[in-house]
Design an enzyme around this catalytic site. Structure first.
Site, short mmCIF file in Angstrom:
data_model
loop_
_atom_site.label_atom_id
_atom_site.label_comp_id
_atom_site.label_asym_id
_atom_site.label_seq_id
_atom_site.Cartn_x
_atom_site.Cartn_y
_atom_site.Cartn_z
N HIS A 1 2.28 -3.62 7.76
CA HIS A 1 1.53 -2.58 8.58
C HIS A 1 2.24 -1.29 8.76
O HIS A 1 3.33 -1.31 9.37
CB HIS A 1 0.83 -3.29 9.82
CG HIS A 1 0.06 -4.18 9.55
ND1 HIS A 1 -0.49 -5.11 10.55
CD2 HIS A 1 -0.98 -4.56 8.54
CE1 HIS A 1 -1.12 -6.14 9.97
NE2 HIS A 1 -1.54 -5.52 8.67
N TYR B 1 -3.46 -9.33 16.19
CA TYR B 1 -3.42 -10.75 16.22
C TYR B 1 -2.81 -11.25 17.68
O TYR B 1 -2.87 -12.45 17.96
CB TYR B 1 -2.15 -10.98 15.05
CG TYR B 1 -2.41 -10.54 13.75
CD1 TYR B 1 -3.46 -11.25 13.18
CD2 TYR B 1 -1.87 -9.54 13.28
CE1 TYR B 1 -3.96 -10.90 11.86
CE2 TYR B 1 -2.42 -9.17 11.96
CZ TYR B 1 -3.52 -9.79 11.32
OH TYR B 1 -4.09 -9.41 10.00
N LYS C 1 0.89 -1.17 0.17
CA LYS C 1 -0.06 0.07 -0.10
C LYS C 1 0.79 1.32 0.16
O LYS C 1 2.17 1.22 0.65
CB LYS C 1 -0.82 -0.04 1.41
CG LYS C 1 -2.12 -1.14 1.25
CD LYS C 1 -2.84 -0.80 2.36
CE LYS C 1 -4.13 -1.82 2.24
NZ LYS C 1 -4.98 -1.57 3.44
#
Length: 332
Positions: free
Chosen positions: A304, A313, A208
């Site tokens: 991330h 998580y 991203k």
């Protein structure tokens, strides 16, 4: 469920994930001043922020929904929009049954848009500055246990052994890479041959925001990729370019096809949740943490931007620990 039905489900999921654009008749009803501002904002996202096509389309769809509501309310200019108008718009979306997650995304899109509009001098005051997003109930992501993941990969390996065609070899590589590296399905489909470092056993991923990262491959994933690359030439065409994963017609693999491959493979473990590629990403991250990996390393592998995103998580792992405790401890 047949393959054609799986394809229909994948397309449906895509439509649910991205807000549908308003049709031509609806777009025409949006006042020109609003429509021009929305287009300029889309250009800003695409050209200056380098946002993905998916992100630009999502924001544009949300803003077009707002523009239609404003037009129906008799509001034709941005400087006429007030905070109560935006709250009323969100309330109408809620009354129409829009989910909390979608409402949160739309309110976020409006805040970002009006912040930009103020910087551009399109409005004197930002009416969305105090706009609140609805709270989303905290839900842990569905994922696979380590046993389920082992069963899935064993079944896929056995299926590839029974079907040594390029299709079977490719599908095995898709699943091994998704679970063995935790990359996103869009990142998998975007891989080029030059992105694979065979000696080091890593791949270079464009994530991203066009941010590159290097991700290690598991040994089974490395073997599966090597097997696929040895058969890739059988599907090569002029449209293949340097894509690692190809469709049957030789073009770069479509993410919808990759999703279909995962959902079909999940039939091997009907007792487990029917996760897609993102579910394999969840599983990989959870299993790494359960195996003792540190949170920062998992963050880097997943790409991330914030550690807070990765921390979910740890909640999954802790929940499993509590469940094991309740089942096994005599005084639980």
């Amino acid at each position: 469920m047949g393959c054609s039905m799986c394809g229909m489900l994948d397309v449906t999921r895509d439509l649910l994930e991205v807000p549908m654009s308003v049709d031509a008749d609806t777009t025409a009803a949006i006042p020109a001043a609003l429509h021009d501002a929305f287009d300029a904002f889309a250009d800003y996202q695409r050209l200056q922020l380098n946002r993905s096509q998916h992100t630009v389309r999502a924001y544009s769809g949300d803003l077009e929904q707002l523009g239609q509501w404003l037009a129906d309310a008799g509001i034709a200019r941005l400087d006429q929009v007030q905070l109560p108008d935006l709250r009323s718009w969100l309330a109408s979306q809620h009354d129409a049954g829009l989910a909390a997650a979608s409402l949160q995304r739309r309110s976020g899109a409006v805040r970002v848009f009006f912040r930009w509009a103020k910087r551009q001098g399109l409005v004197d005051e930002d009416p969305a500055a105090a706009l609140k997003s609805p709270k989303i109930p905290h839900r842990l992501p569905e994922t696979l246990t380590q046993t389920d993941a082992a069963t899935l990969m064993d079944a896929v390996l056995a299926a590839a052994a029974e079907d040594p065609s390029p299709l079977g070899v490719r599908n095995l590589a898709i699943l091994e890479v998704l679970y063995g590296s935790g990359i996103r399905v869009s990142e998998l489909c975007g891989l080029d041959v030059a992105d694979i470092d065979r000696e080091r056993g890593v791949i270079r991923v464009l994530g991203k925001g066009n941010k590159q990262r290097t991700v290690p491959l598991s040994d089974p994933a490395r073997r599966a990729v090597e097997s696929w690359l040895a058969r890739r030439a059988e599907w090569l065409t002029a449209s293949s370019a340097q894509a690692v994963f190809l469709g049957r017609q030789g073009g770069r693999l479509d993410p919808r096809v990759a999703r279909r491959v995962v959902h079909q493979a999940m039939h091997a473990i009907p007792q487990a949740p029917d996760v897609g590629p993102h579910g394999l990403r969840h599983a990989m991250a959870t299993h790494l943490l359960e195996g003792g990996a540190d949170l920062r390393s998992v963050q880097e592998m997943l790409g991330h931007a914030s550690l807070a995103t990765t921390q979910i998580y740890t909640h999954v792992s802790n929940e499993r620990l509590k469940q094991a405790f309740r089942q096994a401890h005599p005084r639980a």
